[in-house]
Motif scaffolding. Structure first.
Motif, PDB file in Angstrom:
ATOM      1  N   GLU A  64     -20.103-127.324 -71.448  1.00 30.30           N
ATOM      2  CA  GLU A  64     -20.887-128.448 -70.941  1.00 30.30           C
ATOM      3  C   GLU A  64     -21.879-127.971 -69.875  1.00 30.30           C
ATOM      4  N   ASP A  65     -21.382-127.119 -68.952  1.00 28.27           N
ATOM      5  CA  ASP A  65     -22.267-126.595 -67.909  1.00 28.27           C
ATOM      6  C   ASP A  65     -23.388-125.757 -68.515  1.00 28.27           C
ATOM      7  N   ARG A  66     -23.032-124.945 -69.509  1.00 32.13           N
ATOM      8  CA  ARG A  66     -24.036-124.077 -70.127  1.00 32.13           C
ATOM      9  C   ARG A  66     -25.085-124.907 -70.864  1.00 32.13           C
ATOM     10  N   ARG A  67     -24.627-125.955 -71.551  1.00 34.40           N
ATOM     11  CA  ARG A  67     -25.591-126.791 -72.276  1.00 34.40           C
ATOM     12  C   ARG A  67     -26.504-127.521 -71.307  1.00 34.40           C
ATOM     13  N   THR A  68     -25.925-128.047 -70.226  1.00 35.40           N
ATOM     14  CA  THR A  68     -26.743-128.754 -69.248  1.00 35.40           C
ATOM     15  C   THR A  68     -27.811-127.842 -68.663  1.00 35.40           C
ATOM     16  N   SER A  69     -27.411-126.633 -68.284  1.00 35.17           N
ATOM     17  CA  SER A  69     -28.360-125.682 -67.718  1.00 35.17           C
ATOM     18  C   SER A  69     -29.435-125.302 -68.736  1.00 35.17           C
ATOM     19  N   THR A  70     -29.026-125.089 -69.988  1.00 38.98           N
ATOM     20  CA  THR A  70     -29.988-124.727 -71.033  1.00 38.98           C
ATOM     21  C   THR A  70     -30.968-125.862 -71.281  1.00 38.98           C
ATOM     22  N   GLY A 130     -27.545-122.662 -85.844  1.00 38.11           N
ATOM     23  CA  GLY A 130     -27.068-123.958 -86.315  1.00 38.11           C
ATOM     24  C   GLY A 130     -28.181-124.977 -86.353  1.00 38.11           C
ATOM     25  N   PRO A 131     -27.855-126.238 -86.731  1.00 33.82           N
ATOM     26  CA  PRO A 131     -28.879-127.284 -86.796  1.00 33.82           C
ATOM     27  C   PRO A 131     -29.507-127.549 -85.429  1.00 33.82           C
ATOM     28  N   THR A 132     -30.786-127.918 -85.435  1.00 33.51           N
ATOM     29  CA  THR A 132     -31.463-128.275 -84.195  1.00 33.51           C
ATOM     30  C   THR A 132     -30.865-129.564 -83.644  1.00 33.51           C
ATOM     31  N   PRO A 133     -30.462-129.608 -82.370  1.00 36.46           N
ATOM     32  CA  PRO A 133     -29.853-130.821 -81.815  1.00 36.46           C
ATOM     33  C   PRO A 133     -30.763-132.033 -81.940  1.00 36.46           C
ATOM     34  N   ALA A 134     -30.165-133.176 -82.179  1.00 34.67           N
ATOM     35  CA  ALA A 134     -30.942-134.399 -82.385  1.00 34.67           C
ATOM     36  C   ALA A 134     -31.732-134.787 -81.147  1.00 34.67           C
ATOM     37  N   ASP A 135     -31.217-134.466 -79.947  1.00 37.98           N
ATOM     38  CA  ASP A 135     -31.892-134.928 -78.738  1.00 37.98           C
ATOM     39  C   ASP A 135     -33.136-134.118 -78.385  1.00 37.98           C
ATOM     40  N   VAL A 136     -33.475-133.111 -79.205  1.00 39.09           N
ATOM     41  CA  VAL A 136     -34.712-132.367 -78.937  1.00 39.09           C
ATOM     42  C   VAL A 136     -35.707-132.449 -80.096  1.00 39.09           C
ATOM     43  N   GLU A 147     -16.242-128.287 -81.927  1.00 41.43           N
ATOM     44  CA  GLU A 147     -14.875-127.852 -82.220  1.00 41.43           C
ATOM     45  C   GLU A 147     -13.880-128.311 -81.154  1.00 41.43           C
ATOM     46  N   LEU A 148     -14.388-128.897 -80.059  1.00 41.46           N
ATOM     47  CA  LEU A 148     -13.530-129.294 -78.942  1.00 41.46           C
ATOM     48  C   LEU A 148     -13.715-130.780 -78.658  1.00 41.46           C
ATOM     49  N   VAL A 158     -33.680-123.691 -77.760  1.00 41.90           N
ATOM     50  CA  VAL A 158     -33.182-124.522 -78.875  1.00 41.90           C
ATOM     51  C   VAL A 158     -32.049-123.798 -79.594  1.00 41.90           C
ATOM     52  N   ARG A 159     -32.178-122.483 -79.785  1.00 38.66           N
ATOM     53  CA  ARG A 159     -31.082-121.730 -80.419  1.00 38.66           C
ATOM     54  C   ARG A 159     -29.814-121.795 -79.581  1.00 38.66           C
ATOM     55  N   GLU A 160     -29.959-121.666 -78.268  1.00 37.46           N
ATOM     56  CA  GLU A 160     -28.787-121.730 -77.401  1.00 37.46           C
ATOM     57  C   GLU A 160     -28.155-123.115 -77.428  1.00 37.46           C
ATOM     58  N   LEU A 161     -28.976-124.168 -77.452  1.00 31.84           N
ATOM     59  CA  LEU A 161     -28.436-125.526 -77.539  1.00 31.84           C
ATOM     60  C   LEU A 161     -27.701-125.738 -78.852  1.00 31.84           C
ATOM     61  N   ALA A 162     -28.259-125.223 -79.932  1.00 30.55           N
ATOM     62  CA  ALA A 162     -27.580-125.340 -81.232  1.00 30.55           C
ATOM     63  C   ALA A 162     -26.235-124.628 -81.199  1.00 30.55           C
ATOM     64  N   ARG A 163     -26.202-123.465 -80.542  1.00 29.76           N
ATOM     65  CA  ARG A 163     -24.939-122.716 -80.430  1.00 29.76           C
ATOM     66  C   ARG A 163     -23.917-123.497 -79.606  1.00 29.76           C
ATOM     67  N   CYS A 164     -24.369-124.087 -78.498  1.00 33.26           N
ATOM     68  CA  CYS A 164     -23.457-124.876 -77.660  1.00 33.26           C
ATOM     69  C   CYS A 164     -22.919-126.080 -78.420  1.00 33.26           C
ATOM     70  N   ASP A 165     -23.788-126.760 -79.162  1.00 35.39           N
ATOM     71  CA  ASP A 165     -23.347-127.950 -79.889  1.00 35.39           C
ATOM     72  C   ASP A 165     -22.352-127.595 -80.978  1.00 35.39           C
TER      73      ASP A 165
END
Length: 662
Positions: free
Chosen positions: A611-617, A504-510, A570-571, A558-565
């Motif tokens: 949320e926990d997974r994104r924070t850890s990533t 997915g798209p690269t998160p804006a915060d990175v 969706e939630l 970055v790929r994992e963060l994009a996946r989390c976002d």
């Protein structure tokens, strides 16, 4: 004192015996708390979710999950959780409100230590580094304190800093508190983004650390007692102006920690600890930022290739020739939108623009004398010393924004030329007159002509000076291109991340962080190209060997963060909480109602897991970025002795040549 009315059990479900209540209950956030002495003499704090909040199943499940995360964290700097309850399932809405029992470390509260502030700089550095170490241990466990407060920090008798409550602040936002009450009761130590985002990262805790350090250094809070979200947008004074014994690096550290935007803060508590222990702190220095003149994306000073659009980020250039062009603002409408467009455009092309000037628009009688002094009159020169193409393209951009501008040449050169030409004609005429008159008359006439010429020249020069003042440019174009060609494979990999990932798209915060890292890698590549000695080349390769695996780690994060976002998009927590309340309030068939409730509760659990997974990533991304910077700094520290010797020889030859010429 009032003893808790519910039973306490150990992790194996056996009743706890021999404890006594020393104090309580009192309310802290979403909890009721008691201070206990256990049978073995150890102090402990019993915290129970407020019964009113425990009836809200979404809040209850969030609180239980946060406590479980606290147990899983198991950082040595966090007060250990001894037991939780009620058993067998604290999530069960039919059970008593959930509770936890944690160790209460003995020692001095940091809030008590701050009462002695301002403290000596060496003591501040020692305790600040210990606090940064304690935070880093929490962050490595994938947790965020969120609401770090001096009252929750204990300096133990053996010199350790223990955090007593971690990661529970989010429950307060989901409770029955209103937004206004949260703002009123908000902590001055909590980062501004706490009330704005459901997911925060370790840099929120670094803001709190900055507030504590500032408090210790000055004896007061940097932005007053209120919550950071409502703080005044004013620049903090340099700490060196308040403490003469404070080193400049401390000022840089505090300014970074207390930045309003998380991306402007240090990346890691380990970096803060390193600086407080005497590290150089080069990682705290951030280059200036501007915007791409093509697409408006954020751009580091020092980049000529914009990583957002792939084009040159600085296009407009100065011309120092004799016939340069300028850009003149002729009129300006009184609506705020026009001035906003002008400000944004000037900020994108001019250097050092803290603000855009105010102008006199319309009837001058509507302005006070002070306003007429401070505001610029129209027409006004925006830029000077441009080549023709730059002037015309700037005007085309401004006209497209609806602004009334035109390209012009500076007029003072033309007036000066006209004055000199007129003086030359008068001189020629005087020569002719001297030949046709007698000597006496010629002398008189020559004096008159000389006076006229002098007056014309002086008047022309004065007029030229006045014209120069009138056409003095208000702004100066940014000059530098600098470099970031994605020619090196490592740089190209970082640049490619900005275009998105397979997830997915690269998160804006990175994005800004990746741009900065790409620029640093490019500098390392340039340094490698400069080295000519075989020994130095091998040394650089040895020092930069970790760069490639660290970039691979960044790509994975970055790929994992994009996946989390993508999944988080969706939630929506607030929507699901409201839907859950509506299901509970609706009368109907209990079967479908139960299925709907379970679906919503499962969605909330999935949201919290994400949320926990994104924070850890994100923690891992920041740590990898810090390591990458360290590796690059080591590589940039390698110099080529042969090239350095050659530069010294050239300097010596230049000095000798200058001496001989004298």
């Amino acid at each position: 004192m009032q003893a808790p009315s519910f039973a306490l059990t150990d992790p194996d479900g056996r009743p706890l015996q021999g404890w006594e209540v020393l104090d309580g209950p009192w309310d802290v956030g979403s909890e009721e708390r008691w201070l206990l002495r256990l049978a073995d003499g150890q102090l402990a704090v019993l915290g129970r979710l407020s019964p009113a909040l425990a009836r809200d199943e979404s809040v209850r499940r969030r609180w239980v999950r946060d406590v479980e995360r606290l147990v899983e964290c198991a950082a040595p700097s966090v007060a250990a959780v001894l037991a939780t309850g009620p058993r067998p399932d604290p999530r069960d809405p039919a059970a008593a409100p959930p509770w936890r029992l944690r160790v209460e470390p003995e020692g001095e509260r940091l809030s008590t230590w701050l009462e002695r502030a301002p403290v000596p700089i060496d003591e501040l550095a020692h305790r600040g580094a210990a606090l940064a170490d304690a935070l880093h241990a929490v962050h490595l466990g994938g947790a965020v304190v969120r609401n770090l407060h001096p009252r929750d920090l204990v300096w133990t008798v053996d010199g350790r800093l223990i955090l007593t409550d971690v990661g529970l602040a989010r429950v307060d936002l989901l409770s029955s508190h209103t937004a206004s009450s949260l703002l009123v009761s908000g902590s001055a130590y909590a980062a501004p983004e706490q009330l704005m985002r459901t997911v925060v990262d370790q840099r929120a805790d670094l803001y709190s650390l900055g507030v504590i350090l500032w408090h210790a250094a000055t004896g007061s809070l940097p932005f007053g007692e209120g919550p950071a979200l409502l703080r005044e947008r004013v620049a903090l004074p340099a700490i060196t102006t308040l403490r003469r014994d404070a080193p400049p690096i401390l000022d840089l550290l505090l300014q970074r920690c207390l930045a309003e935007r998380p991306e402007d803060r240090p990346e890691s508590a380990a970096e803060v600890a390193w600086v407080l222990r005497g590290g150089a702190g080069d990682g705290l220095v951030r280059g200036g930022q501007t915007v791409c003149q093509r697409c408006g994306a954020a751009l580091r000073l020092g980049q000529r290739l914009c990583l957002a659009c792939g084009r040159l980020g600085v296009r407009f250039v100065h011309d120092s020739g004799p016939r340069t062009w300028g850009v003149e603002l002729r009129t300006l409408s009184e609506d705020a939108e026009s001035l906003t467009k002008l400000r944004e455009f000037i900020g994108s092309v001019a250097e050092g623009t803290g603000r855009v000037d105010e102008f006199v628009i319309g009837d001058v009688t509507l302005y006070s004398d002070q306003e007429l002094i401070s505001r610029k009159r129209l027409p006004a020169r925006l830029f000077n010393n441009l080549d023709e193409d730059t002037a015309k393209e700037l005007c085309a951009r401004l006209v497209a924004l609806g602004l009334d501008v035109r390209p012009v040449r500076p007029i003072h050169t033309e007036r000066w030329t006209a004055a000199v030409f007129g003086a030359a004609l008068l001189t020629i005429g005087s020569g002719v007159a001297l030949g046709s008159l007698g000597v006496a008359g010629g002398v008189i006439f020559a004096g008159v002509v000389a006076g006229i010429v002098a007056t014309a020249l002086i008047g022309s020069r004065a007029s030229s000076a006045l014209a120069a003042r009138r056409v003095r440019a208000l702004y100066h174009l940014r000059p530098q291109p600098a470099a970031l060609p994605a020619s090196d494979p490592l740089v190209a990999r970082l640049a490619a991340l900005l275009d998105g990932t397979s997830a997915g798209p690269t998160p804006a915060d990175v994005r800004a962080q990746l741009g900065e890292l790409a620029l640093l890698v490019q500098r390392l590549v340039d340094r490698r190209a400069e080295l000519t000695g075989l020994h130095e080349g091998r040394e650089l390769e040895l020092l930069t060997a970790p760069v490639e695996p660290l970039i691979s780690e960044l790509e994975a994060r970055v790929r994992e963060l994009a996946r989390c976002d993508r999944e988080l998009g969706e939630l929506d927590e607030a929507t699901m909480v409201r839907a859950l309340a509506a299901v509970d309030a609706r009368a109907g068939d209990p079967g479908p109602q139960s299925l709907e409730r379970q679906r919503l509760l499962d969605g909330l659990d999935r949201l919290r897991s994400l949320e926990d997974r994104r924070t850890s990533t994100f923690h891992g991304l920041l740590e990898a970025s810090t390591l990458l910077r360290r590796a690059i700094d080591l590589g940039l520290g390698v110099h080529d002795p042969a090239a350095e010797q050659q530069r010294q020889v050239q300097l010596a030859l230049a000095a000798l040549g200058g001496t001989a010429g004298d």
